[in-house]
Design an enzyme around this catalytic site. Structure first.
Site, short mmCIF file in Angstrom:
data_model
loop_
_atom_site.label_atom_id
_atom_site.label_comp_id
_atom_site.label_asym_id
_atom_site.label_seq_id
_atom_site.Cartn_x
_atom_site.Cartn_y
_atom_site.Cartn_z
N TRP A 110 0.87 -1.16 0.00
CA TRP A 110 0.00 0.00 0.00
C TRP A 110 0.91 1.21 0.00
CZ3 TRP A 110 1.15 -2.45 4.54
CH2 TRP A 110 1.44 -1.70 5.65
N ASP A 129 4.99 -5.20 3.72
CA ASP A 129 5.03 -6.09 4.87
C ASP A 129 6.14 -7.10 4.67
OD1 ASP A 129 2.91 -4.85 6.10
OD2 ASP A 129 1.42 -6.36 5.53
#
Length: 185
Positions: A110, A129
């Protein structure tokens, strides 16, 4: 040496006469039960909470040598973390832009736009992540500046973004600087 042997034998025989197997087992059971409550002592809880001498007090700040990249990379108020949601990789064995050893960076991200206080310009930040190990559990940050509803997933930080990796187990999050944001014309 013979006197030592005689003394040891005499003590062992006296203990054997005065005790039984049941009393020995009762004593061992009491010792094991007593040892089991040691982790529940208040000292342990104070240390885990980051009190005086705790883990939080021992963490050293991680700052860049570059004056154009100001701030402590282990704190939530670091400028690149304006839209982050998760544990900071800079507290988990990685850096602001690299994953800790044993994890892999998710190719699905994101993005956010954060303002650098050093030059006042907006920069595009990719939040990746790191996946493959269980959550590191240090330096949790949940900043939602510019967060969008789940109908726009590329700008939403509430997903588990480990879907493009071998393991979908989340460990921590990075904040990779992509480039300068273009001013709208």
């Amino acid at each position: 040496m013979a006197n030592w042997d005689k003394l040891t034998e005499k003590m062992a025989r006296n203990i054997a006469r005065a005790t039984s197997r049941r009393s020995l087992l009762a004593w061992l059971g009491g010792a094991v039960t007593g040892a089991a409550i040691i982790p529940a002592l208040p000292v342990s809880r104070a240390y885990a909470a980051g009190g005086a001498g705790g883990a939080a007090a021992a963490r050293l700040p991680v700052v860049s040598a570059n004056p154009q990249d100001p701030g402590d990379q282990t704190q939530c108020d670091y400028w690149r973390y304006c839209a982050i949601d998760g544990f900071l990789c800079s507290c988990c064995g990685g850096t602001v832009s690299t994953c800790p050893p044993g994890t892999e960076m998710s190719p699905i991200t994101w993005i956010g736009t954060c303002t650098n206080p050093a030059d006042g310009r907006a920069y595009i930040i990719s939040y990746n992540d790191c996946c493959g190990k269980s959550s590191c559990g240090h330096c949790l940050c949940n900043r939602n500046e510019g967060d969008r509803p789940p109908v726009r997933p590329q700008a939403n930080n509430d997903y588990n973004w480990c879907l493009g990796t071998e393991s979908s187990i989340y460990n921590c999050s990075t904040a990779v600087l992509i480039g300068v944001a273009v001013e709208p014309s």
